[in-house]
Enzyme design. Structure first.
Site, PDB file in Angstrom:
ATOM      1  N   VAL A 108       0.951  -1.230  -0.094  1.00 20.22           N
ATOM      2  CA  VAL A 108       0.065   0.002   0.045  1.00 20.22           C
ATOM      3  C   VAL A 108       1.019   1.208   0.184  1.00 20.22           C
ATOM      4  O   VAL A 108       0.490   2.335  -0.471  1.00 20.22           O
ATOM      5  CB  VAL A 108      -0.902  -0.073   1.225  1.00 20.22           C
ATOM      6  CG1 VAL A 108      -0.166   0.032   2.369  1.00 20.22           C
ATOM      7  CG2 VAL A 108      -2.031   1.078   1.388  1.00 20.22           C
ATOM      8  N   LYS A 109       2.071   1.138   0.670  1.00 18.39           N
ATOM      9  CA  LYS A 109       3.108   2.339   0.715  1.00 18.39           C
ATOM     10  C   LYS A 109       3.424   2.860  -0.770  1.00 18.39           C
ATOM     11  O   LYS A 109       4.010   3.692  -0.803  1.00 18.39           O
ATOM     12  CB  LYS A 109       4.141   2.087   1.539  1.00 18.39           C
ATOM     13  CG  LYS A 109       3.698   1.752   2.937  1.00 18.39           C
ATOM     14  CD  LYS A 109       2.822   3.297   3.656  1.00 18.39           C
ATOM     15  CE  LYS A 109       2.581   2.956   5.034  1.00 18.39           C
ATOM     16  NZ  LYS A 109       3.516   3.028   5.770  1.00 18.39           N
ATOM     17  N   ASP A 110       3.330   1.854  -1.917  1.00 16.61           N
ATOM     18  CA  ASP A 110       3.702   2.623  -3.150  1.00 16.61           C
ATOM     19  C   ASP A 110       3.010   3.747  -3.405  1.00 16.61           C
ATOM     20  O   ASP A 110       3.712   4.638  -4.211  1.00 16.61           O
ATOM     21  CB  ASP A 110       3.259   1.480  -4.109  1.00 16.61           C
ATOM     22  CG  ASP A 110       4.160   0.273  -4.011  1.00 16.61           C
ATOM     23  OD1 ASP A 110       5.051   0.166  -3.454  1.00 16.61           O
ATOM     24  OD2 ASP A 110       4.034  -0.782  -4.816  1.00 16.61           O
ATOM     25  N   GLY A 113       4.597   6.576  -1.674  1.00 14.66           N
ATOM     26  CA  GLY A 113       5.871   7.076  -2.300  1.00 14.66           C
ATOM     27  C   GLY A 113       5.806   7.698  -3.648  1.00 14.66           C
ATOM     28  O   GLY A 113       6.682   8.641  -3.633  1.00 14.66           O
TER      29      GLY A 113
END
Length: 538
Positions: A108-110, A113
């Site tokens: 999910v952190k894509d 980022g």
């Protein structure tokens, strides 16, 4: 949303090794210029407000058949119905999982980022030749490293030692440089990942910390993206959404979007035992000081976390999260990470009262890649008592006690002596590992040859440094009354285990007894196997 806060560099004095390269760092008080990640948010959002947003928003749109770069592949993850686990527990509602592990970087952190990089470019904060620095548990780092690779920036990631080696290897493959910090270091400690990142940023010209704890791009990525997608995918019929909480950006962004679009939807927050994010405060009372699940929970309240959007908080622990994550993999075919098990555990509790036809959505944050040597491994699970060890081959010695084995003569080293002393002891006694204790005899870790060699080769430590700078903490302890069978399962993967015993008293104390190595176990098993063969006439 929280305001964007970025840090630019200023040359200072001193040195710190980054992937073996000496970097200039400040010599004054390391916390003198510390920028706290838990400052109150200046965001003015509230449910029902008609105030125009000051932020740049990205509306949902269809993806083109051919993408100009990998960054455009981020988002648009599928919503998948669970067909076995909820039904086996008698839930009547539909349970869907938002498969964030299918983002190109694996989590999910894509989303944040990419969003933070593009926002920094749009605002003129990030330009060609800049270096991106970020403190992270790993997944945000991978998303940023992917974006940095695609956009041509240098990337430096600071992350705790607890995080998996798979994350480190992935970051390095993406071209990022990696700094590890002590897992036990508090968020506001000079040795913590946030303070170390800020010192690096002040020492490296043209560097920037995008700062997921305070950057508006974090919750905005989920307000414009993840939350909007969930509403669209279910046609606005969302009755409950369950979200794990780390920085809080996912919770804040999804929660706000859901509350605006589906006012009656219950927003449920999942927080691990040992974290302090939950409300009411009584929920956070625990003896847990360490947990294996990665990427969730904190010892402070990040600026981007808006707890007003949460209807109920639930706590979970490793013992329920990790086996349930393995069940998601085995029973539903979803190659997700450990925190997904924690989120699902909370969902299965919270959704018990939902009726047939109602919809519960659970966010699955990351994928299996990061944990192949951790909870995916039977040996790793058994070593931590998350899975029973089974005597599959009817070994007669299985239930004999570890204390009956000829352990190595116990040699230890204090954590406040030079590494040179540990090296000398290891050489003199032909040891590849040396338990480290403090002045009270408490176990602090191990000087482990492969780990020490890596630190010396990469100039992350030097022989004159204190031993505490070269402690290996990814070791396993077992009690001397444990059976040899369980020890054998651990030693199939690990080269040694520390053997301890409990000393009873007013305050029970754990004491080191010795070290059990693969060699000792091998000799024992070989002798027993030969004896059995002789008895059977083979």
């Amino acid at each position: 949303m929280a305001s964007t806060n970025s840090h630019r560099s200023c040359p200072m004095n001193g040195h710190l090794a980054v992937n073996g390269k000496q970097q200039t760092v400040p010599e004054e008080d390391p916390m003198a210029n510390f920028i706290r990640p838990d400052q109150p948010s200046r965001c003015t959002w509230s449910l029902g407000t008609t105030e125009t947003s000051p932020h740049h928003h990205e509306p949902l749109g269809p993806k083109p058949s051919v993408l100009p770069s990998i960054l455009e592949a981020v988002g648009g993850t599928p919503l998948v119905k669970l067909n076995k686990i909820p039904q086996s527990l008698g839930l009547k509602c539909n349970v869907y999982v938002k498969c964030e592990f299918l983002n190109p970087g694996g989590s999910v952190k894509d989303r944040i980022g990419v969003r933070m990089v593009l926002e920094a470019e749009r605002q003129g904060l990030l330009k060609p030749g800049c270096t991106i620095i970020e403190p992270t548990s790993g997944n945000t780092g991978i998303g940023l490293a992917m974006a940095a690779a695609a956009r041509g920036y240098r990337c430096l990631i600071v992350m705790p030692e607890k995080m998996s080696n798979e994350k480190v290897d992935t970051l390095k493959a993406l071209g990022a440089e990696v700094i590890r910090t002590p897992t036990e270091a508090a968020f506001d400690s000079p040795e913590g990942l946030i303070a170390v990142s800020q010192r690096l940023q002040r020492s490296i010209p043209d560097s920037i910390i995008l700062d997921q704890y305070r950057n508006a791009g974090n919750p905005l990525a989920h307000y414009d993206g993840t939350g909007a997608e969930i509403v669209e995918q279910l046609g606005g019929r969302v009755d409950m959404v369950v979200i794990g909480t780390g920085t809080g950006g996912t919770m804040t962004g999804i929660g706000r979007r859901i509350k605006e679009s589906c006012p009656d939807c219950q927003v449920i927050a999942a927080d691990p035992e040992g974290s302090i994010l939950a409300e009411p405060e009584e929920l956070n009372q625990t003896d847990v000081s360490f947990y294996e699940v990665e990427g969730v929970g904190y010892d402070f309240l990040p600026t981007v976390l808006d707890r007003t959007v949460v209807d109920r908080w639930y706590k979970f622990n490793d013992r329920v999260a990790l086996p349930l994550a393995r069940r998601l993999i085995r029973d539903e075919g979803l190659l997700c990470g450990g925190s997904s098990g924690g989120n699902l555990f909370v969902a299965l509790e919270a959704a018990k009262d939902l009726k047939e036809g109602q919809n519960c959505v659970v966010v699955l944050p990351d994928n299996i890649r990061n944990y192949l040597t951790k909870f995916v491994s039977d040996n790793w699970m058994e070593a931590r008592y998350f899975k029973e060890s089974e005597n599959c081959y009817n070994q007669k010695w299985w239930n004999e006690k570890v204390r009956t084995l000829p352990l190595e003569t116990l040699l230890t080293v204090r954590d406040d002596v030079p590494i040179n002393d540990a090296i000398a002891t290891m050489k003199q006694n032909n040891r590849t590992h040396l338990p480290v204790v403090d002045g009270t005899g408490a176990i602090k870790g191990v000087v482990h040859l492969p780990n020490l060699l890596s630190k010396l080769l990469n100039r992350l430590a030097k022989p004159s440094d204190l031993v505490r700078r070269a402690i290996f903490k990814q070791f396993v302890k077992i009690d001397h009354e444990e059976n040899i069978g369980r020890a054998s399962r651990i030693l199939e993967k690990d080269s040694f285990v520390l053997v301890t015993r409990q000393e009873l008293g007013a305050t029970p104390t754990e004491r080191l007894v010795g070290v059990l190595t693969q060699r000792v176990l091998f000799d024992f098993v070989a002798d027993r196997t030969a004896t059995v063969d002789n008895e059977n006439g083979n």
